[in-house]
Design a protein around this motif. Structure first.
Motif, short mmCIF file in Angstrom:
data_model
loop_
_atom_site.label_atom_id
_atom_site.label_comp_id
_atom_site.label_asym_id
_atom_site.label_seq_id
_atom_site.Cartn_x
_atom_site.Cartn_y
_atom_site.Cartn_z
N ILE A 89 -2.83 -10.27 -3.60
CA ILE A 89 -1.64 -9.49 -3.25
C ILE A 89 -1.68 -8.13 -3.95
N VAL A 90 -2.11 -8.12 -5.21
CA VAL A 90 -2.21 -6.86 -5.95
C VAL A 90 -3.16 -5.91 -5.24
N LYS A 91 -4.32 -6.40 -4.84
CA LYS A 91 -5.30 -5.55 -4.17
C LYS A 91 -4.79 -5.08 -2.81
N ARG A 92 -4.03 -5.92 -2.13
CA ARG A 92 -3.50 -5.56 -0.82
C ARG A 92 -2.38 -4.54 -0.92
N ASP A 93 -1.46 -4.74 -1.87
CA ASP A 93 -0.28 -3.89 -1.94
C ASP A 93 -0.52 -2.60 -2.72
N TYR A 94 -1.58 -2.57 -3.52
CA TYR A 94 -1.87 -1.38 -4.33
C TYR A 94 -3.30 -0.90 -4.05
N ALA A 95 -3.62 -0.83 -2.77
CA ALA A 95 -4.99 -0.48 -2.37
C ALA A 95 -5.39 0.91 -2.87
N ALA A 96 -4.42 1.80 -3.03
CA ALA A 96 -4.74 3.16 -3.46
C ALA A 96 -5.04 3.26 -4.95
N ASN A 97 -4.65 2.25 -5.72
CA ASN A 97 -4.87 2.30 -7.17
C ASN A 97 -5.04 0.89 -7.71
N VAL A 98 -6.09 0.22 -7.25
CA VAL A 98 -6.30 -1.17 -7.59
C VAL A 98 -6.53 -1.36 -9.08
N SER A 99 -7.33 -0.48 -9.70
CA SER A 99 -7.67 -0.68 -11.11
C SER A 99 -6.44 -0.64 -12.01
N ARG A 100 -5.56 0.34 -11.77
CA ARG A 100 -4.35 0.43 -12.59
C ARG A 100 -3.45 -0.77 -12.35
N ALA A 101 -3.29 -1.17 -11.10
CA ALA A 101 -2.45 -2.32 -10.79
C ALA A 101 -3.01 -3.59 -11.40
N GLY A 145 8.71 -10.55 9.64
CA GLY A 145 7.90 -9.46 10.18
C GLY A 145 6.45 -9.82 10.38
N ALA A 146 6.13 -11.12 10.46
CA ALA A 146 4.73 -11.54 10.53
C ALA A 146 4.01 -10.96 11.74
N ALA A 147 4.66 -11.00 12.90
CA ALA A 147 3.99 -10.51 14.11
C ALA A 147 3.76 -9.00 14.04
N ALA A 148 4.79 -8.27 13.59
CA ALA A 148 4.68 -6.81 13.56
C ALA A 148 3.69 -6.32 12.51
N SER A 149 3.56 -7.09 11.42
CA SER A 149 2.70 -6.63 10.32
C SER A 149 1.36 -7.35 10.27
N ALA A 150 0.99 -8.03 11.36
CA ALA A 150 -0.24 -8.83 11.35
C ALA A 150 -1.45 -7.99 10.99
N ALA A 151 -1.54 -6.78 11.56
CA ALA A 151 -2.70 -5.95 11.27
C ALA A 151 -2.73 -5.52 9.81
N GLY A 152 -1.55 -5.15 9.27
CA GLY A 152 -1.51 -4.71 7.87
C GLY A 152 -1.77 -5.83 6.91
N ALA A 153 -1.39 -7.06 7.29
CA ALA A 153 -1.59 -8.19 6.39
C ALA A 153 -2.98 -8.75 6.47
N GLY A 154 -3.78 -8.27 7.43
CA GLY A 154 -5.11 -8.84 7.62
C GLY A 154 -5.98 -8.78 6.39
N ALA A 155 -5.89 -7.66 5.65
CA ALA A 155 -6.73 -7.51 4.46
C ALA A 155 -6.38 -8.56 3.42
N GLY A 156 -5.06 -8.81 3.23
CA GLY A 156 -4.66 -9.81 2.25
C GLY A 156 -5.08 -11.19 2.67
N GLN A 157 -4.92 -11.50 3.98
CA GLN A 157 -5.30 -12.82 4.42
C GLN A 157 -6.80 -13.03 4.35
N ALA A 158 -7.57 -11.94 4.58
CA ALA A 158 -9.03 -12.07 4.47
C ALA A 158 -9.43 -12.45 3.06
N GLY A 159 -8.72 -11.87 2.06
CA GLY A 159 -9.04 -12.21 0.69
C GLY A 159 -8.74 -13.65 0.39
#
Length: 395
Positions: free
Chosen positions: A111-123, A179-193
């Motif tokens: 979740i950290v990597k998904r939600d803070y993709a722009a600054n993973v190391s700090r998160a 919002g699962a259906a609407a955000s399916a594409a955005g959540a894909g990275a988290g689910q892949a992990g």
């Protein structure tokens, strides 16, 4: 709402680290020898090893946010069972706690990597700092709370924290479901992990056949072993040398609190590829020095606790960094993480039990401390070798 993931991180260690300072009291009430106490400390790690590879299936069915919510609720229930369900409850509750925390161990970094993709190391730094701070606080408060009431309350009080954070997390779970259906594409990275074990293997050699992956796994397991042996037994070792229970608990707080400093400092060496081997050695040396200190000058226990703490924080960040850099792509990194976490915690589970068994058989903690020193030496070797061993080329 996004920052709630760091609150979840606060729940991932207190139920474990509160046990060490209370083992002398628990052993008297429950009639446990050192080997049984060591097994009690090892059970959550065994749960980590067995449950971690299966978490992706649970999260795939229920959703990542809902899986975290369930884990928090189960963690709270496990804490109550451990304290108040009798002799069997002590063991069953400990296993339940380990299973619940294993879910968080796997999903919170995703979740950290998904939600803070722009600054993973700090998160990730914030995430590990939250874990360390909560773990240290639980160790420091364990004996004072037990003194006011009992060791049972001192352990079960952390169920309240899990329930509180579950309540804070609930709106996020509902929002994710709505919002699962609407955000399916955005959540894909988290689910892949999360579903890494179900992702087709990348071209090339499997991580299970890569020497570097095994070295990284060894480093992960050895640093975890050293940490959990000390978290479980350091207060008891100090108490046997004349330190009071309250002071031993404060030393354990110092041990874990210093990990924040070590974890924030070691990235300066890990950033440069040419210095990473040195970083792995620097992160591992303090544990060895601290064990030698406990053997030769136990009256300076507070100093050795601080030095060991610096090392455990630095070693954890080093292990996570090696895992992050060890895969050629996201799927392979996920597989490497699963391998390192599962086998690493399986190795770590042996530490508290073996240390307790040796103490029980020999009547002193000397052999157990030599065992930890051997683990620290192997950790230094594995870390340096993992950095120097080349990985497979992408195909």
């Amino acid at each position: 709402m996004t920052a709630a993931v760091f609150l979840v991180a606060l729940c991932l260690r207190p139920a474990i680290t509160a046990v060490g300072p209370l083992l002398p009291q628990i052993s008297v009430d429950e009639h446990l020898g050192e080997a049984a106490q060591g097994l009690l400390g090892a059970l959550p790690l065994l749960a980590f090893a067995l449950v971690s590879p299966q978490v992706h299936r649970f999260a795939r069915r229920s959703g990542t946010e809902r899986a975290v919510l369930v884990a928090l609720l189960v963690l709270a229930a496990g804490g109550v069972v451990r304290s108040y369900a009798g002799d069997g409850g002590l063991w069953i509750g400990t296993v339940v706690i380990g299973c619940a925390i294993a879910v968080g161990n796997v999903l919170v970094p995703v979740i950290v990597k998904r939600d803070y993709a722009a600054n993973v190391s700090r998160a990730t730094g914030y995430y590990t700092a939250c874990i360390t701070l909560a773990a240290a606080t639980a160790s420091a408060l364990a004996v004072p709370i037990a003194g006011l009431a009992s060791w049972r309350l001192a352990l079960s009080v952390w169920s309240l924290l899990a329930l509180l954070i579950a309540a804070i997390w609930l709106p996020r779970t509902r929002a994710a479901a709505a919002g699962a259906a609407a955000s399916a594409a955005g959540a894909g990275a988290g689910q892949a992990g999360v579903a890494g074990a179900g992702v087709a293997a990348p071209a090339g050699i499997s991580v299970w056949r890569q020497p570097r992956a095994w070295l990284i796994t060894a480093f992960m397991g050895l640093q975890s072993t050293t940490f959990y042996v000390l978290v479980t037994w350091l207060p008891t070792v100090e108490i046997d040398t004349g330190v009071s229970e309250r002071t031993a608990g404060l030393h354990l707080f110092l041990f874990q609190g210093m990990g924040i400093i070590g974890g924030l400092a070691i990235p300066f060496l890990l950033r440069n590829p040419r210095h990473r081997s040195l970083g792995a050695v620097v992160a591992s040396l303090p544990a060895l020095l601290a064990i030698i200190g406990l053997l030769t000058a136990p009256n300076l226990a507070v100093l050795w606790a601080a030095i060991a703490g610096l090392g455990q924080g630095a070693a954890l960040v080093t292990a996570l960094t090696l895992i992050s850099l060890g895969g050629r792509d996201h799927a392979e990194t996920t597989r490497l993480s699963g391998m390192a976490q599962s086998l690493g915690y399986l190795l770590a589970a042996s530490g508290p039990f073996l240390a307790g068994l040796l103490a029980e058989q020999t009547g002193t903690w000397t052999a157990s401390l030599f065992l930890v020193a051997a683990f620290a030496l192997l950790q230094i070797t594995a870390g340096a070798a993992a950095v120097r061993t080349p990985g497979p080329r992408s195909t």
